[in-house]
Motif scaffolding. Structure first.
Motif, PDB file in Angstrom:
ATOM      1  N   THR A  38      49.606  60.922  26.795  1.00  0.00           N
ATOM      2  CA  THR A  38      50.048  62.282  26.486  1.00  0.00           C
ATOM      3  C   THR A  38      49.453  63.299  27.455  1.00  0.00           C
ATOM      4  O   THR A  38      49.891  64.454  27.462  1.00  0.00           O
ATOM      5  N   ASN A  39      48.481  62.904  28.263  1.00  0.00           N
ATOM      6  CA  ASN A  39      47.886  63.817  29.245  1.00  0.00           C
ATOM      7  C   ASN A  39      48.838  64.027  30.412  1.00  0.00           C
ATOM      8  O   ASN A  39      49.577  63.114  30.793  1.00  0.00           O
ATOM      9  N   PRO A  40      48.795  65.206  31.046  1.00  0.00           N
ATOM     10  CA  PRO A  40      49.676  65.454  32.180  1.00  0.00           C
ATOM     11  C   PRO A  40      49.212  64.797  33.475  1.00  0.00           C
ATOM     12  O   PRO A  40      49.949  64.745  34.447  1.00  0.00           O
ATOM     13  N   GLY A  41      47.981  64.288  33.507  1.00  0.00           N
ATOM     14  CA  GLY A  41      47.478  63.680  34.731  1.00  0.00           C
ATOM     15  C   GLY A  41      46.226  62.880  34.474  1.00  0.00           C
ATOM     16  O   GLY A  41      45.722  62.826  33.350  1.00  0.00           O
ATOM     17  N   PHE A  42      45.732  62.264  35.522  1.00  0.00           N
ATOM     18  CA  PHE A  42      44.514  61.475  35.441  1.00  0.00           C
ATOM     19  C   PHE A  42      43.296  62.382  35.595  1.00  0.00           C
ATOM     20  O   PHE A  42      43.410  63.545  35.961  1.00  0.00           O
ATOM     21  N   ALA A  43      42.116  61.830  35.357  1.00  0.00           N
ATOM     22  CA  ALA A  43      40.867  62.587  35.471  1.00  0.00           C
ATOM     23  C   ALA A  43      40.704  63.138  36.886  1.00  0.00           C
ATOM     24  O   ALA A  43      41.056  62.480  37.868  1.00  0.00           O
ATOM     25  N   ALA A  44      40.155  64.338  36.979  1.00  0.00           N
ATOM     26  CA  ALA A  44      39.988  64.992  38.283  1.00  0.00           C
ATOM     27  C   ALA A  44      38.865  64.379  39.108  1.00  0.00           C
ATOM     28  O   ALA A  44      38.856  64.507  40.324  1.00  0.00           O
ATOM     29  N   SER A  45      37.907  63.733  38.467  1.00  0.00           N
ATOM     30  CA  SER A  45      36.809  63.137  39.233  1.00  0.00           C
ATOM     31  C   SER A  45      36.424  61.769  38.677  1.00  0.00           C
ATOM     32  O   SER A  45      35.294  61.361  38.759  1.00  0.00           O
ATOM     33  N   GLY A  46      37.396  61.062  38.129  1.00  0.00           N
ATOM     34  CA  GLY A  46      37.139  59.745  37.567  1.00  0.00           C
ATOM     35  C   GLY A  46      37.020  58.681  38.644  1.00  0.00           C
ATOM     36  O   GLY A  46      37.213  58.921  39.835  1.00  0.00           O
ATOM     37  N   THR A  47      36.711  57.479  38.193  1.00  0.00           N
ATOM     38  CA  THR A  47      36.602  56.345  39.104  1.00  0.00           C
ATOM     39  C   THR A  47      37.994  55.886  39.514  1.00  0.00           C
ATOM     40  O   THR A  47      38.918  55.852  38.715  1.00  0.00           O
ATOM     41  N   LEU A  48      38.138  55.520  40.787  1.00  0.00           N
ATOM     42  CA  LEU A  48      39.382  54.998  41.332  1.00  0.00           C
ATOM     43  C   LEU A  48      39.179  53.506  41.602  1.00  0.00           C
ATOM     44  O   LEU A  48      38.098  53.098  42.032  1.00  0.00           O
ATOM     45  N   TYR A  49      40.205  52.716  41.342  1.00  0.00           N
ATOM     46  CA  TYR A  49      40.092  51.271  41.506  1.00  0.00           C
ATOM     47  C   TYR A  49      41.215  50.753  42.389  1.00  0.00           C
ATOM     48  O   TYR A  49      42.341  51.215  42.313  1.00  0.00           O
ATOM     49  N   PHE A  50      40.887  49.748  43.209  1.00  0.00           N
ATOM     50  CA  PHE A  50      41.912  48.995  43.922  1.00  0.00           C
ATOM     51  C   PHE A  50      41.420  47.562  44.068  1.00  0.00           C
ATOM     52  O   PHE A  50      40.233  47.282  43.988  1.00  0.00           O
ATOM     53  N   HIS A  51      42.355  46.663  44.252  1.00  0.00           N
ATOM     54  CA  HIS A  51      42.046  45.236  44.259  1.00  0.00           C
ATOM     55  C   HIS A  51      42.369  44.624  45.618  1.00  0.00           C
ATOM     56  O   HIS A  51      43.422  44.908  46.194  1.00  0.00           O
ATOM     57  N   ILE A  52      41.465  43.783  46.101  1.00  0.00           N
ATOM     58  CA  ILE A  52      41.664  43.049  47.344  1.00  0.00           C
ATOM     59  C   ILE A  52      41.581  41.563  46.998  1.00  0.00           C
ATOM     60  O   ILE A  52      40.517  41.074  46.586  1.00  0.00           O
ATOM     61  N   GLU A  53      42.682  40.853  47.138  1.00  0.00           N
ATOM     62  CA  GLU A  53      42.702  39.420  46.852  1.00  0.00           C
ATOM     63  C   GLU A  53      41.668  38.718  47.730  1.00  0.00           C
ATOM     64  O   GLU A  53      41.655  38.905  48.937  1.00  0.00           O
ATOM     65  N   GLY A  54      40.764  37.978  47.106  1.00  0.00           N
ATOM     66  CA  GLY A  54      39.715  37.276  47.849  1.00  0.00           C
ATOM     67  C   GLY A  54      38.470  38.112  48.078  1.00  0.00           C
ATOM     68  O   GLY A  54      37.463  37.616  48.565  1.00  0.00           O
ATOM     69  N   GLY A  55      38.541  39.390  47.781  1.00  0.00           N
ATOM     70  CA  GLY A  55      37.369  40.260  47.924  1.00  0.00           C
ATOM     71  C   GLY A  55      37.347  40.992  49.251  1.00  0.00           C
ATOM     72  O   GLY A  55      38.136  40.728  50.157  1.00  0.00           O
ATOM     73  N   VAL A  56      36.416  41.921  49.341  1.00  0.00           N
ATOM     74  CA  VAL A  56      36.300  42.783  50.511  1.00  0.00           C
ATOM     75  C   VAL A  56      35.005  42.466  51.247  1.00  0.00           C
ATOM     76  O   VAL A  56      34.005  42.046  50.644  1.00  0.00           O
ATOM     77  N   ASP A  57      35.017  42.639  52.560  1.00  0.00           N
ATOM     78  CA  ASP A  57      33.811  42.538  53.368  1.00  0.00           C
ATOM     79  C   ASP A  57      33.043  43.837  53.169  1.00  0.00           C
ATOM     80  O   ASP A  57      33.415  44.876  53.722  1.00  0.00           O
ATOM     81  N   GLU A  58      32.009  43.783  52.367  1.00  0.00           N
ATOM     82  CA  GLU A  58      31.282  45.000  52.008  1.00  0.00           C
ATOM     83  C   GLU A  58      30.713  45.724  53.225  1.00  0.00           C
ATOM     84  O   GLU A  58      30.609  46.947  53.225  1.00  0.00           O
ATOM     85  N   ALA A  59      30.378  44.984  54.273  1.00  0.00           N
ATOM     86  CA  ALA A  59      29.825  45.606  55.485  1.00  0.00           C
ATOM     87  C   ALA A  59      30.859  46.469  56.204  1.00  0.00           C
ATOM     88  O   ALA A  59      30.495  47.320  57.021  1.00  0.00           O
ATOM     89  N   SER A  60      32.148  46.297  55.892  1.00  0.00           N
ATOM     90  CA  SER A  60      33.185  47.087  56.562  1.00  0.00           C
ATOM     91  C   SER A  60      33.464  48.413  55.857  1.00  0.00           C
ATOM     92  O   SER A  60      34.231  49.230  56.358  1.00  0.00           O
ATOM     93  N   LEU A  61      32.844  48.624  54.691  1.00  0.00           N
ATOM     94  CA  LEU A  61      33.007  49.871  53.951  1.00  0.00           C
ATOM     95  C   LEU A  61      31.800  50.773  54.192  1.00  0.00           C
ATOM     96  O   LEU A  61      30.749  50.304  54.627  1.00  0.00           O
TER      97      LEU A  61
END
Length: 181
Positions: A38-61
């Protein structure tokens, strides 16, 4: 689909949470999702999520919030009006949980930092998968950046803000792995 995302909108502009995972068929979770919709939008400063199959190379972030402000940062949060960057913290969920599959990256603005306007999480091809390969755009994002239709959505998203942001940032479309508005 990343979370939250403009791709999760109804034709009326509300939130479309029908694909939110509910692995235990919890009626309480369904009630919460119905309320959130029922909200018009998502949180203005909430956590954002995305998925990388197999995981991400943490050293590249970005190694720390300050590194996410650098011009060559592989992942950053940007105010879409001013193009000011907002420092971020992130966490890689390597093993997964009931609601987050292994390989999920959770990103949030540094405590006390926030965009003054609409913002976008941007991940470039400088970010790498755990196997060392550059992250590529998901097929839906690649189509959206080129203003091509995306099948299976409740409402066809407006591609304009995505293409406009890419142009303003000066990042070639092929170098964008994620743009999360």
């Amino acid at each position: 689909t990343p979370w939250p995302s403009d791709l999760l909108r109804t034709p009326e502009g509300g939130l479309d949470l029908l694909r939110f995972p509910n692995p235990y068929a919890s009626s309480s979770l369904e009630d919460v999702l119905n309320l959130i919709q029922t909200n018009p939008g998502f949180a203005a400063s909430g956590t954002l999520y995305f998925h990388i199959e197999g995981g991400v190379d943490e050293a590249s972030l970005p190694a720390d919030p300050a590194a996410s402000l650098a011009a060559d940062a592989s992942m950053f949060l940007v105010d879409t009006t001013t193009l000011a960057r907002v420092p971020i913290e992130w966490q890689h969920v390597a093993d997964g949980t009931s609601f987050l599959p292994a390989g999920t990256v959770a990103v949030q603005p540094l405590l006390g930092a926030f965009a003054r306007h609409r913002f976008a999480l941007v991940v470039t091809s400088a970010a790498r998968a755990k196997n060392g390969a550059p992250l590529g755009a998901a097929p839906d994002l690649a189509r959206l950046l080129r203003c091509q239709p995306i099948e299976g959505l409740t409402v066809e998203p407006d591609c304009g803000p995505y293409a406009e942001l890419a142009a303003k940032l000066g990042v070639p479309l092929d170098d964008l792995s994620l743009v999360q508005l």
